[in-house]
Every structure is written in C-alpha cells, then in structure tokens.
Write a protein that holds these residues in place. Structure first.
Motif, PDB file in Angstrom:
ATOM      1  N   SER A  57      -1.666   5.039  -3.081  1.00 41.13           N
ATOM      2  CA  SER A  57      -0.282   4.692  -3.390  1.00 41.13           C
ATOM      3  C   SER A  57      -0.251   3.235  -3.823  1.00 41.13           C
ATOM      4  O   SER A  57      -0.556   2.339  -3.024  1.00 41.13           O
ATOM      5  CB  SER A  57       0.623   4.900  -2.172  1.00 41.13           C
ATOM      6  OG  SER A  57       1.905   4.353  -2.411  1.00 41.13           O
ATOM      7  N   GLY A  58       0.113   2.981  -5.072  1.00 38.36           N
ATOM      8  CA  GLY A  58       0.171   1.610  -5.585  1.00 38.36           C
ATOM      9  C   GLY A  58       1.101   0.709  -4.784  1.00 38.36           C
ATOM     10  O   GLY A  58       0.700  -0.383  -4.356  1.00 38.36           O
ATOM     11  N   PRO A  59       2.369   1.111  -4.568  1.00 40.25           N
ATOM     12  CA  PRO A  59       3.272   0.250  -3.783  1.00 40.25           C
ATOM     13  C   PRO A  59       2.753  -0.029  -2.370  1.00 40.25           C
ATOM     14  O   PRO A  59       2.887  -1.141  -1.857  1.00 40.25           O
ATOM     15  CB  PRO A  59       4.569   1.074  -3.739  1.00 40.25           C
ATOM     16  CG  PRO A  59       4.513   1.922  -4.964  1.00 40.25           C
ATOM     17  CD  PRO A  59       3.070   2.270  -5.142  1.00 40.25           C
ATOM     18  N   VAL A  63       1.807  -3.761  -0.583  1.00 39.46           N
ATOM     19  CA  VAL A  63       2.312  -4.233   0.703  1.00 39.46           C
ATOM     20  C   VAL A  63       1.157  -4.559   1.648  1.00 39.46           C
ATOM     21  O   VAL A  63       1.138  -5.612   2.310  1.00 39.46           O
ATOM     22  CB  VAL A  63       3.242  -3.175   1.326  1.00 39.46           C
ATOM     23  CG1 VAL A  63       3.629  -3.572   2.750  1.00 39.46           C
ATOM     24  CG2 VAL A  63       4.482  -2.997   0.471  1.00 39.46           C
ATOM     25  N   VAL A  64       0.181  -3.641   1.701  1.00 40.15           N
ATOM     26  CA  VAL A  64      -0.934  -3.800   2.642  1.00 40.15           C
ATOM     27  C   VAL A  64      -1.744  -5.062   2.352  1.00 40.15           C
ATOM     28  O   VAL A  64      -2.211  -5.739   3.286  1.00 40.15           O
ATOM     29  CB  VAL A  64      -1.833  -2.546   2.599  1.00 40.15           C
ATOM     30  CG1 VAL A  64      -3.146  -2.803   3.327  1.00 40.15           C
ATOM     31  CG2 VAL A  64      -1.116  -1.357   3.219  1.00 40.15           C
ATOM     32  N   TRP A  65      -1.914  -5.419   1.075  1.00 39.40           N
ATOM     33  CA  TRP A  65      -2.736  -6.572   0.737  1.00 39.40           C
ATOM     34  C   TRP A  65      -1.935  -7.857   0.583  1.00 39.40           C
ATOM     35  O   TRP A  65      -2.478  -8.955   0.791  1.00 39.40           O
ATOM     36  CB  TRP A  65      -3.516  -6.304  -0.558  1.00 39.40           C
ATOM     37  CG  TRP A  65      -4.627  -5.322  -0.359  1.00 39.40           C
ATOM     38  CD1 TRP A  65      -4.627  -3.999  -0.707  1.00 39.40           C
ATOM     39  CD2 TRP A  65      -5.888  -5.584   0.259  1.00 39.40           C
ATOM     40  NE1 TRP A  65      -5.807  -3.416  -0.346  1.00 39.40           N
ATOM     41  CE2 TRP A  65      -6.608  -4.363   0.252  1.00 39.40           C
ATOM     42  CE3 TRP A  65      -6.474  -6.699   0.815  1.00 39.40           C
ATOM     43  CZ2 TRP A  65      -7.890  -4.256   0.773  1.00 39.40           C
ATOM     44  CZ3 TRP A  65      -7.752  -6.595   1.343  1.00 39.40           C
ATOM     45  CH2 TRP A  65      -8.445  -5.381   1.314  1.00 39.40           C
TER      46      TRP A  65
END
Length: 260
Positions: A57-59, A63-65
């Motif tokens: 999932s791109g979005p 967020v995670v990075w």
C-alpha cells in the motif's frame, strides 16, 4: 541529571526532555496500534477480514517511513545544535571572568589545583556560585572520566593531554561528582563533592586553605600519585606549574623554575 543546578546541566536536561518527547511520537502510536491490531484481529471478531494476497500500500508505506524519518531529522537537529552550543571548550556567557581550576585524575582520587589562589584539594571541589568555571583536565595515569551530573558535561581525562570544560553553579549547595570510567580496582571510590558557595564564602575558604598546615610540593605530589584512595584534604600549593609538569609527564618537578 534531572535536577540541574547550572546552565550547562539545564541545557542538557532540556535536550533529554525534547529527545524523549520526539521519540514518544513513535513509541506511543506503535504501542496503541499493537493493542488495536491485536483486539481487531482477535478470533471472535467476524468483521476482521483476512487478505492473504495483500502485499503493498503506497499511502501506508509513506506513513510508516515518514514518521521515523521525521524523528531522525528532529533528533539529528537537536544533536547538531546541542553539540555546538554545549561544546566543552566554549566559554559561558558571563560578565565575570572565569575561574581557572586544574583537574588531575590519579589512581584513585581527584586532585584539584587553584593556580590563582595557591591552593590544592583532593576529592573536594569548592567553587563560587554564579561565576563560570574554566576547568583544565588531564590524567597522571590511565584514561578517566570527570562527571558532576548536576552541573553537566562528562568529559575524559588522558595522560599527556589537557582538555577544557566550562561549567557553572547557579545555586549554592553540595553536588556529588564521580569517575564515569572504569580505571582499576579503586575507581568506584573516585567520588568527590562539589561545594558551591557564595563568592565571599569562597574567598574565605581560599584564605583558610592557604594558611593550612598541609603543603603540596613535588614530594607530596609523588606520594599522592601512588595508587590508593584518599580522604578530602586541602593543601597550600607550592608548585604553581605542577599541572603543566603532569601534562608533560615530568613526574618529578623540582622547583617552579624547573617546571617552566
């Protein structure tokens, strides 16, 4: 460290708090999401959908990075600014001239020299409140570490080298100091007390110490430099260039002329 009594320790205390708050921006969400995921994907929740083929999932990746990246940038910025603002050699802003104190780590005791006052002490550092301290530090033996947590800035001492540390005590009181470096069987006894007193009391203490019976000359220093612990003692300093001789490694200073 959580009870600073000087400008350096107060600045380090602020860095510690800021770094903690920044890291909580990752720790708190991760802890909450861990609990949330465990609750949502519990066995008894029929609304939890299992998607075995899901992989990207791109979005979500953004967020995670992005959050850890921001944390690293903020912490790096704090470290960059702090390392320049709190450079041990950087003088503290003050209208008063700094008090020069020479510090020598021995096996296993601390020797403090007041070249202007003609006084020396062992395991007892007396300083005036509100006046910057310019410490010159070296070791007469192995590498060691000078640290007064409530005043700030642990710094290493090394034989044949002299380094500087600027500190200041804003409040009167007694603050513990210690060796933060393992240096032998007696290192745990390398503790000393810092007495911060009003300027008039400091002047009176200097006068009293200078008129005391104990004298620190070349022979007294050689006896003091032998491995072993020592009680807090004050001396008249008869070797004004003793610190320079220790840095050079002369070992047996004879007279003030010889020390030059």
């Amino acid at each position: 460290m959580l009870d600073p009594k000087g400008p350096v320790a107060s600045a380090e205390h602020l860095i510690l708090l800021n770094a903690t708050v920044i890291m909580l921006a990752v720790i708190v969400p991760v802890a909450l999401l861990t609990l949330g995921f465990a609750w949502w994907f519990r066995k008894g929740n029929p609304r939890a959908t299992r998607r075995p083929n899901w992989s990207y999932s791109g979005p979500l990746e953004v967020v995670v990075w992005s959050i850890p990246l921001l944390v690293i940038l903020f912490l790096g910025g704090i470290a960059w600014l702090g390392s320049h603002d709190l450079d041990p050699r950087k003088p503290l802003a003050s209208e008063q001239a700094p008090l020069d104190i020479q510090v020598v780590s021995l096996d296993w005791k601390w020797l403090f020299l007041y070249p202007e006052g003609g006084v020396a002490t062992v395991n007892h550092l007396v300083v005036p409140t509100g006046r910057p301290l310019r410490l010159h530090l070296t070791s007469a033996s192995v590498m060691n570490s000078f640290f007064v947590p409530q005043l700030g800035s642990q710094i290493y001492t090394m034989a044949g080298m002299a380094t500087q540390l600027h500190l200041q005590a804003d409040q009167a009181g007694t603050f513990p100091g210690l060796s933060a470096q393992f240096s032998g069987e007696g290192f745990s006894d390398m503790r000393f007390m810092v007495d911060a007193v009003p300027p008039q009391d400091f002047a009176a203490w200097l006068a009293k110490a200078k008129s005391g019976p104990e004298v620190l000359d070349a022979d007294a220093y050689l006896a003091l430099a032998k491995p072993g612990t020592s009680a807090a003692t004050a001396y008249r300093l008869n070797e004004p260039n003793l610190f320079d001789a220790i840095v050079r490694g002369d070992g047996q200073p004879k007279t003030s002329t010889h020390l030059h």
